[in-house]
Scaffold this active site. Sequence first.
Site, PDB file in Angstrom:
ATOM      1  N   HIS A  17      -1.060  -7.402   7.600  1.00 46.18           N
ATOM      2  CA  HIS A  17      -2.187  -6.571   7.159  1.00 46.18           C
ATOM      3  C   HIS A  17      -2.114  -6.340   5.641  1.00 46.18           C
ATOM      4  CE1 HIS A  17      -5.109  -3.101   7.676  1.00 46.18           C
ATOM      5  NE2 HIS A  17      -4.614  -2.877   6.473  1.00 46.18           N
ATOM      6  N   GLU A  18      -0.927  -5.974   5.168  1.00 51.81           N
ATOM      7  CA  GLU A  18      -0.774  -5.701   3.723  1.00 51.81           C
ATOM      8  C   GLU A  18      -0.913  -6.978   2.919  1.00 51.81           C
ATOM      9  OE1 GLU A  18      -1.020  -2.743   2.796  1.00 51.81           O
ATOM     10  OE2 GLU A  18      -0.752  -1.978   4.825  1.00 51.81           O
TER      11      GLU A  18
ATOM     12  N   GLN B  12      -5.251  -1.484  -3.314  1.00 51.68           N
ATOM     13  CA  GLN B  12      -5.767  -0.223  -2.754  1.00 51.68           C
ATOM     14  C   GLN B  12      -5.618   0.948  -3.722  1.00 51.68           C
ATOM     15  OE1 GLN B  12      -3.498  -0.749   1.121  1.00 51.68           O
ATOM     16  NE2 GLN B  12      -5.376   0.232   1.836  1.00 51.68           N
TER      17      GLN B  12
ATOM     18  N   CYS C 174      -6.922   1.196   8.369  1.00 50.42           N
ATOM     19  CA  CYS C 174      -6.634   0.910   6.966  1.00 50.42           C
ATOM     20  C   CYS C 174      -6.965   2.142   6.141  1.00 50.42           C
ATOM     21  CB  CYS C 174      -7.477  -0.278   6.512  1.00 50.42           C
ATOM     22  SG  CYS C 174      -7.215  -0.739   4.796  1.00 50.42           S
ATOM     23  N   LEU C 175      -6.093   2.494   5.204  1.00 54.11           N
ATOM     24  CA  LEU C 175      -6.324   3.685   4.386  1.00 54.11           C
ATOM     25  C   LEU C 175      -7.590   3.547   3.527  1.00 54.11           C
ATOM     26  CD1 LEU C 175      -2.674   4.534   3.257  1.00 54.11           C
ATOM     27  CD2 LEU C 175      -3.996   5.577   5.108  1.00 54.11           C
TER      28      LEU C 175
ATOM     29  N   HIS D 132      -4.346  -7.853   2.084  1.00 51.85           N
ATOM     30  CA  HIS D 132      -4.909  -7.110   0.948  1.00 51.85           C
ATOM     31  C   HIS D 132      -4.705  -7.862  -0.367  1.00 51.85           C
ATOM     32  CE1 HIS D 132      -6.464  -3.355   2.474  1.00 51.85           C
ATOM     33  NE2 HIS D 132      -5.369  -3.108   3.167  1.00 51.85           N
TER      34      HIS D 132
ATOM     35  N   GLY E 285       1.793   1.327   5.291  1.00 55.09           N
ATOM     36  CA  GLY E 285       1.783   0.282   4.276  1.00 55.09           C
ATOM     37  C   GLY E 285       0.701   0.577   3.256  1.00 55.09           C
TER      38      GLY E 285
HETATM   39 ZN    ZN Z   1      -5.211  -1.797   4.760  1.00 58.57          ZN
END
Ligand code: ZN
Length: 196
Positions: free
Chosen positions: A147-148, A50, A105-106, A151, A45
């Site tokens: 999670h997304e 991000q 998380c990226l 963000h 995701g």
């Molecule tokens: Zn994340």
Amino acid sequence: MILPIVAYGDPVLRKVAKDIDSEYPKLDELINNMWETMYNAHGVGLAAPQVGLPIRMFVVDTTPFADDEDLTEEEQKQLDGFKKVFINAKIEAESGKEWDFSEGCLSIPDIREDVSRKPEIVISYLDEDFKPHKETYDGLLARVIQHEYDHIEGILFTDKLSSLKKRLLKSRLEKISKGKITADYKMRFPDIKKRR
Ligand SMILES: [Zn+2]
């Protein structure tokens, strides 16, 4: 085009993102770039903040999770090929008994921690053609979407940890914001001043 992924510490990750309309400039190109950026980083995701944009959009493709042998065949089927764009999403309801899952998380490379979330969600959103949907998800699918979704609300998974865990992670998180890590994808770090 692969975009740099914004690292922990950047204020854009803390903004409550804004709705967009179909006139948003070069939206198709942005969505394509987000897919490319997410796949390059082996994520499931990626949310617009991000890549530095405080807008309510995220993309999810849970296919890599479908190989997990701990899952039932039905769960694997659900995750395999689940690829969607969520625009102007709103979680309408969350229900069930909270369960733990190790999240990463990226924007926060190399840190994984158990996060507790409710298992079922109802979400309304627009797809990439701005068609409205209202759907119910559970299990890992709900987890990735939650999670997304966080963000676009300016929330990171590390916010959901105990204060002890947060204290233990503090110096590692500071290192990330200073760029003192190596990720195998392109990142943008908030505390590195432009040289020259
Ligand atoms: Zn994340």
